[in-house]
Write an enzyme that holds these catalytic residues in place. Structure first.
Site, short mmCIF file in Angstrom:
data_model
loop_
_atom_site.label_atom_id
_atom_site.label_comp_id
_atom_site.label_asym_id
_atom_site.label_seq_id
_atom_site.Cartn_x
_atom_site.Cartn_y
_atom_site.Cartn_z
CB ILE A 222 4.84 1.07 3.88
CG1 ILE A 222 4.15 0.44 5.12
CG2 ILE A 222 4.38 2.51 3.66
CD1 ILE A 222 2.65 0.30 5.02
CE LYS A 223 4.04 0.35 -4.95
NZ LYS A 223 3.16 0.07 -6.13
CB ILE A 224 8.62 4.88 0.43
CG1 ILE A 224 7.88 4.68 1.76
CG2 ILE A 224 9.36 6.22 0.41
CD1 ILE A 224 8.78 4.63 2.98
CB ILE B 25 -0.97 0.01 1.20
CG1 ILE B 25 -1.93 1.21 1.12
CG2 ILE B 25 -0.22 -0.03 2.53
CD1 ILE B 25 -3.10 1.12 2.09
#
Length: 372
Positions: A138-140, A107
């Site tokens: 967690i997408k960064i 996400i």
């Protein structure tokens, strides 16, 4: 006979689906893809959620959120984290069976924060806490502001999917940011074996931009390079991955129980209809990689993909040759990758704003929805 997706799995490639919606979750479609297509994870992005929320599978939740007075951003947070949590539960057996390697659901932090390090860190922590599943990523984005955020979030013991990587130079920075985060996580007392990360290296978009420039140059030498840059760039990324994780600093961490940051091939749907529709799958087979596919590419691979073994590690010299020839005909690859990063962030921001508008409209229309 085994299927092509089974053959990919046997070659050490993890197949993740680049799509998620509530209907996939509730209809059993996602579970079916795990069972029949060897899918072991899911990636999402603002464009995917914008498309999903345009449907009616969210009506009940929208009505409840409207009644609670939720803003569009609050509603997006609640809706998307619920989908990711439910998907993570479906993938939990895969996660357990692979000791945390796969069974992952990603996400993304809001693309509006792509150039704001502190806000990215804050939202990454909020998303991790809200989903509350160990198999979340967690997408960064791999923007300059994203790099210190990657380090800070990994340092908190949070698993990360680094997205929007186009250049080898930025990819090297991403690996360094991950390793720095592991050092801090170790100092903070986190179990390094529980922290996972993938680095999403985009493929087809590279060909789209480079091919446009090659066709504008128009010489025989330039046209001979059409549709070669994307695969060559990804192969050189894998070469860099091998070099970086064989170095002493990385080896000290992996010896202490840390995981390598796996390369993930993203943007693997073919944009040029004249190319084989499985090009960015069959030409990027290497053990320890992830290929995240749109469903169309997944089905094409299952139907007629030809898996011949490792198509990456024996092709480094050819890949370097492609880049030598690109430079010789006048393609400024540093400019290509900067344009792609800027466009990638802008596209996700546009999709995010579309998502906000869609949800705001749904919240405003909640009384009508409830009356149906």
């Amino acid at each position: 006979m085994s299927t092509p997706t089974e053959q990919l799995t046997a070659q050490g490639v993890s197949i993740w689906l680049d799509d998620l919606s509530r209907s996939r979750i509730t209809s059993g479609n996602l579970a079916g893809l795990i069972a029949t297509r060897n899918v072991t994870g899911v990636t999402t992005n603002p464009t995917i959620f914008a498309g999903a929320l345009a449907g009616h599978g969210y009506d009940d939740q929208v009505v409840a959120l409207a009644a609670a007075g939720a803003s569009a951003d609050e509603a997006i947070f609640e809706i998307t984290t619920e989908d990711v949590r439910d998907a993570a539960d479906i993938f939990r057996p895969v996660f357990d069976a692979t000791d945390g390697l796969d069974g992952r659901v990603s996400i993304e932090v809001s693309p509006d924060l792509a150039h704001d390090t502190d806000a990215t860190i804050t939202q990454a922590k909020q998303l991790w806490a809200k989903v509350d599943r160990p198999n979340t990523l967690i997408k960064i984005p791999a923007t300059k502001a994203g790099l210190p955020a990657i380090t800070a979030v990994i340092a908190e013991g949070i698993s990360v999917n680094v997205t929007l990587i186009f250049s080898l130079e930025r990819y090297a920075d991403v690996i360094d940011a991950y390793l720095a985060g592991l050092e801090k996580a170790k100092a903070n007392g986190h179990d390094l074996s529980k922290i996972h990360s993938v680095a999403s290296f985009f493929v087809s978009r590279v060909d789209t931009e480079v091919d446009k420039r090659l066709k504008a140059i128009g010489t025989e030498e330039a046209l001979a390079l059409v549709s070669k840059a994307g695969v060559a760039n990804a192969r050189l990324a894998f070469e860099l991955y091998e070099q970086k994780f064989a170095a002493e600093d990385a080896k000290a961490l992996t010896d202490a129980g840390a995981n390598v940051q796996r390369p993930l091939w993203a943007s693997t749907g073919v944009k040029d209809p004249s190319l084989p529709d499985t090009l960015y799958v069959t030409e990027l087979v290497a053990r320890g990689t992830v290929n995240t596919m749109p469903e169309k590419t997944l089905e094409a691979t299952f139907d007629h993909g030809v898996v011949t073994g490792d198509t990456v590690t024996g092709n480094y010299a050819d890949a370097h040759g492609v880049f030598d020839r690109l430079a010789a005909v006048g393609v400024d690859f540093a400019d290509v990758t900067q344009v792609l990063e800027d466009e990638g962030v802008d596209k996700f921001i546009a999709s995010w704003h579309e998502l906000q508008q869609t949800v705001a409209g749904a919240l405003a229309g909640a009384p009508e929805i409830a009356a149906r």
